[in-house]
Design a protein around this motif. Structure first.
Motif, PDB file in Angstrom:
ATOM      1  N   ARG A  38       0.061  -3.739 -10.899  1.00 17.10           N
ATOM      2  CA  ARG A  38      -1.000  -4.723 -11.096  1.00 17.10           C
ATOM      3  C   ARG A  38      -2.350  -4.331 -10.510  1.00 17.10           C
ATOM      4  O   ARG A  38      -3.378  -4.849 -10.940  1.00 17.10           O
ATOM      5  CB  ARG A  38      -0.570  -6.076 -10.544  1.00 17.10           C
ATOM      6  CG  ARG A  38      -0.370  -6.120  -9.044  1.00 17.10           C
ATOM      7  CD  ARG A  38       0.017  -7.501  -8.614  1.00 17.10           C
ATOM      8  NE  ARG A  38       0.513  -7.532  -7.243  1.00 17.10           N
ATOM      9  CZ  ARG A  38       0.980  -8.619  -6.669  1.00 17.10           C
ATOM     10  NH1 ARG A  38       1.018  -9.748  -7.337  1.00 17.10           N
ATOM     11  NH2 ARG A  38       1.424  -8.577  -5.437  1.00 17.10           N
ATOM     12  N   LEU A  40       1.428  -4.122 -14.437  1.00 21.73           N
ATOM     13  CA  LEU A  40       0.206  -4.514 -15.127  1.00 21.73           C
ATOM     14  C   LEU A  40       0.591  -4.850 -16.558  1.00 21.73           C
ATOM     15  O   LEU A  40       1.341  -4.106 -17.204  1.00 21.73           O
ATOM     16  CB  LEU A  40      -0.810  -3.361 -15.103  1.00 21.73           C
ATOM     17  CG  LEU A  40      -2.171  -3.650 -15.736  1.00 21.73           C
ATOM     18  CD1 LEU A  40      -2.899  -4.759 -14.966  1.00 21.73           C
ATOM     19  CD2 LEU A  40      -3.009  -2.377 -15.749  1.00 21.73           C
ATOM     20  N   THR A  78      -0.970 -10.004 -14.690  1.00 21.06           N
ATOM     21  CA  THR A  78       0.132  -9.485 -13.891  1.00 21.06           C
ATOM     22  C   THR A  78       1.287 -10.466 -13.937  1.00 21.06           C
ATOM     23  O   THR A  78       1.139 -11.620 -14.313  1.00 21.06           O
ATOM     24  CB  THR A  78      -0.275  -9.258 -12.420  1.00 21.06           C
ATOM     25  OG1 THR A  78      -0.609 -10.503 -11.830  1.00 21.06           O
ATOM     26  CG2 THR A  78      -1.422  -8.285 -12.310  1.00 21.06           C
TER      27      THR A  78
END
Length: 174
Positions: A77, A151, A160
């Motif tokens: 993320r 991600l 996320t």
């Protein structure tokens, strides 16, 4: 039969959120190549095979086919800027990120952006429209970070995995 317009197809795929990867490889002269993509699919567990789709004419695609190997870097993320950099086509992208390519890997491993990397040997490639579908047998999986939040990309934006304590766990492959 109505095949729809490209805008309709883009809207269809925008509604299908997926993980974000950077596929990397090295050229015949040793130069690193890489591009951001979301078209990753597991094909088989035995043997372990992944499928990726890359745009025809891409230098990364050409290098992967010439070398017959590539690496799939699964982004965490905190790697949005790296995803955007590798989507931009900037010629200096590898000068702006931490990476290494130990002997025997399919391509560079992105040390700070990826949580896991799968090194793959190309087994099959097929032109489909403006892309090439590549199947790669996974030769090694390397865990780079403990980060558990991938991600994601969908609805034309990055996101996320949400933090939650009541996660359900499913172990399946289609």
């Amino acid at each position: 039969m109505n095949h729809g317009h490209p805008a309709d197809f883009r809207a269809l795929m925008a509604g299908f959120p997926t993980g974000v990867t950077i596929v990397t490889t090295t050229g015949t002269g040793g130069d690193p190549w890489g591009m951001t993509l979301t078209s990753l699919c597991s094909v088989s567990m035995e043997p372990p095979v992944l499928l990726v789709c890359m745009r025809r004419g891409s230098p990364t695609l050409d290098a992967a086919l010439a070398r017959r190997s590539f690496a799939v870097n699964l982004l965490h993320r905190r790697a949005r800027s790296t995803a955007e950099l590798f989507a931009s086509g900037a010629p200096d992208r590898f000068d702006r990120v931490a990476w290494h390519a130990p002997a025997g890997t399919g391509g560079p491993h992105l040390l700070e952006a990826a949580h896991t990397v799968a090194d793959c040997a190309v087994t099959t490639d097929q032109v489909v429209g403006d892309h090439v579908v590549i199947m790669g047998r996974v030769t090694r999986v390397t865990r780079l970070a403990e980060e558990q939040h991938p991600l994601l990309y969908g609805l034309r934006r990055f996101a996320t995995w949400p933090d939650t304590d009541d996660q359900l766990s499913y172990d399946f492959i289609s």
